[in-house]
Scaffold this motif. Structure first.
Motif, PDB file in Angstrom:
ATOM      1  N   ALA A   1       0.711  -1.137   0.026  1.00 26.53           N
ATOM      2  CA  ALA A   1       0.034   0.015   0.152  1.00 26.53           C
ATOM      3  C   ALA A   1       0.845   1.257   0.109  1.00 26.53           C
ATOM      4  N   ALA A   2       2.121   1.355   0.675  1.00 29.93           N
ATOM      5  CA  ALA A   2       2.871   2.454   0.746  1.00 29.93           C
ATOM      6  C   ALA A   2       3.624   2.580  -0.817  1.00 29.93           C
ATOM      7  N   ARG A   3       3.855   1.518  -1.066  1.00 34.98           N
ATOM      8  CA  ARG A   3       4.646   1.737  -2.528  1.00 34.98           C
ATOM      9  C   ARG A   3       3.645   2.193  -3.497  1.00 34.98           C
ATOM     10  N   LEU A   4       2.271   1.748  -3.442  1.00 34.54           N
ATOM     11  CA  LEU A   4       1.178   2.116  -4.244  1.00 34.54           C
ATOM     12  C   LEU A   4       0.940   3.737  -4.087  1.00 34.54           C
ATOM     13  N   MET A   5       0.817   4.203  -2.858  1.00 36.10           N
ATOM     14  CA  MET A   5       0.942   5.535  -2.483  1.00 36.10           C
ATOM     15  C   MET A   5       1.920   6.242  -3.050  1.00 36.10           C
ATOM     16  N   ASP A   6       3.031   5.873  -2.677  1.00 36.63           N
ATOM     17  CA  ASP A   6       4.627   6.631  -3.258  1.00 36.63           C
ATOM     18  C   ASP A   6       4.234   6.599  -4.812  1.00 36.63           C
ATOM     19  N   ALA A   7       3.833   5.754  -5.510  1.00 35.71           N
ATOM     20  CA  ALA A   7       3.697   5.829  -7.083  1.00 35.71           C
ATOM     21  C   ALA A   7       2.856   6.792  -7.450  1.00 35.71           C
ATOM     22  N   ALA A   8       1.443   6.756  -6.641  1.00 40.83           N
ATOM     23  CA  ALA A   8       0.557   7.850  -7.162  1.00 40.83           C
ATOM     24  C   ALA A   8       0.735   9.218  -6.826  1.00 40.83           C
ATOM     25  N   GLN A   9       1.582   9.371  -5.601  1.00 44.83           N
ATOM     26  CA  GLN A   9       1.950  10.664  -5.254  1.00 44.83           C
ATOM     27  C   GLN A   9       3.334  11.365  -6.501  1.00 44.83           C
ATOM     28  N   SER A  10       4.136  10.472  -6.812  1.00 41.89           N
ATOM     29  CA  SER A  10       4.799  10.923  -7.805  1.00 41.89           C
ATOM     30  C   SER A  10       4.222  11.102  -9.147  1.00 41.89           C
ATOM     31  N   ARG A  11       3.339  10.300  -9.530  1.00 43.38           N
ATOM     32  CA  ARG A  11       2.596  10.581 -10.661  1.00 43.38           C
ATOM     33  C   ARG A  11       2.061  11.816 -10.793  1.00 43.38           C
ATOM     34  N   GLY A  12       1.233  12.107  -9.353  1.00 45.42           N
ATOM     35  CA  GLY A  12       0.562  13.398  -9.257  1.00 45.42           C
ATOM     36  C   GLY A  12       1.655  14.625  -9.332  1.00 45.42           C
ATOM     37  N   SER A  13       2.764  14.315  -8.862  1.00 43.26           N
ATOM     38  CA  SER A  13       3.728  15.430  -9.027  1.00 43.26           C
ATOM     39  C   SER A  13       4.293  15.809 -10.183  1.00 43.26           C
ATOM     40  N   GLU A  14       4.285  14.506 -11.031  1.00 47.27           N
ATOM     41  CA  GLU A  14       4.878  14.952 -12.487  1.00 47.27           C
ATOM     42  C   GLU A  14       3.709  15.493 -13.279  1.00 47.27           C
ATOM     43  N   GLU A  15       2.469  14.839 -12.995  1.00 46.65           N
ATOM     44  CA  GLU A  15       1.212  15.758 -13.813  1.00 46.65           C
ATOM     45  C   GLU A  15       1.259  17.040 -13.548  1.00 46.65           C
ATOM     46  N   ALA A  16       1.672  17.497 -12.174  1.00 50.15           N
ATOM     47  CA  ALA A  16       1.385  18.937 -11.681  1.00 50.15           C
ATOM     48  C   ALA A  16       2.667  19.705 -12.419  1.00 50.15           C
ATOM     49  N   GLY A  17       3.831  19.157 -12.682  1.00 50.46           N
ATOM     50  CA  GLY A  17       4.935  19.637 -13.175  1.00 50.46           C
ATOM     51  C   GLY A  17       4.635  19.970 -14.627  1.00 50.46           C
ATOM     52  N   VAL A  18       4.006  18.959 -15.389  1.00 48.85           N
ATOM     53  CA  VAL A  18       3.623  19.033 -16.779  1.00 48.85           C
ATOM     54  C   VAL A  18       2.757  20.133 -17.149  1.00 48.85           C
ATOM     55  N   SER A  19       1.585  20.297 -16.321  1.00 54.65           N
ATOM     56  CA  SER A  19       0.543  21.278 -16.338  1.00 54.65           C
ATOM     57  C   SER A  19       0.944  22.744 -16.008  1.00 54.65           C
ATOM     58  N   ALA A  20       2.178  22.713 -15.293  1.00 58.41           N
ATOM     59  CA  ALA A  20       2.563  24.137 -14.943  1.00 58.41           C
ATOM     60  C   ALA A  20       3.217  24.708 -16.071  1.00 58.41           C
ATOM     61  N   HIS A  21       3.760  24.137 -16.947  1.00 57.56           N
ATOM     62  CA  HIS A  21       4.316  24.602 -18.148  1.00 57.56           C
ATOM     63  C   HIS A  21       3.681  25.245 -19.257  1.00 57.56           C
TER      64      HIS A  21
END
Length: 145
Positions: free
Chosen positions: A125-145
């Protein structure tokens, strides 16, 4: 589909029915675990938990018995086990529904092939949450450009 076999510990530390409580205590402490499957000829015949050990030690003290207590006298015999191909989702619900701390994993002949614990599911569960969080951070970085 992710299965119990994908998460389980394969090098399982086990007991024999003739082992005593000192061995149980030593194995639990040395390996930082709470459950020990009991096997006979490689087949699952029982399970001893940290809680079982505490109860047995309390009984031994209460009876002032100096005689060693064998694992066979304290182990749970009606042990719920699963097969390695069980889905992780079904494994989680089995733990939750029955309030188990672990599930021994056996093959068709009830030979112990692994064990999956609450901690294994929590790590997943922790690995899945980490993966979801890093995907969310990447998506936020892409939309900021």
């Amino acid at each position: 589909m992710l299965t119990v076999g994908d998460l389980m510990t394969r090098d399982v530390i086990t007991l024999e029915e003739t082992d005593d409580l000192v061995r149980v205590d030593d194995l639990l402490k040395l390996n930082h675990i709470r459950h020990l499957p009991v096997v006979r000829d490689g087949r699952l015949v029982g399970l001893v938990s940290h809680r079982d050990l505490i109860r047995a030690l309390a009984r031994q003290v209460a009876s002032s018995g100096a005689e060693p207590i064998a694992v066979a006298s304290i182990m749970s015999r009606d042990v719920e086990s699963v097969r390695p191909d069980l889905s992780v989702r079904d494994g989680i619900y089995k733990l939750l529904d029955h309030r188990f701390g672990c599930l021994p994993v056996v093959d068709r002949d009830r030979r112990l092939v692994g064990i999956v614990t609450e901690a294994d599911f929590m790590r997943m569960a922790a690995r899945l949450m980490d993966a979801a969080q890093s995907r969310g951070s990447e998506e936020a970085g892409v939309s900021a450009h």
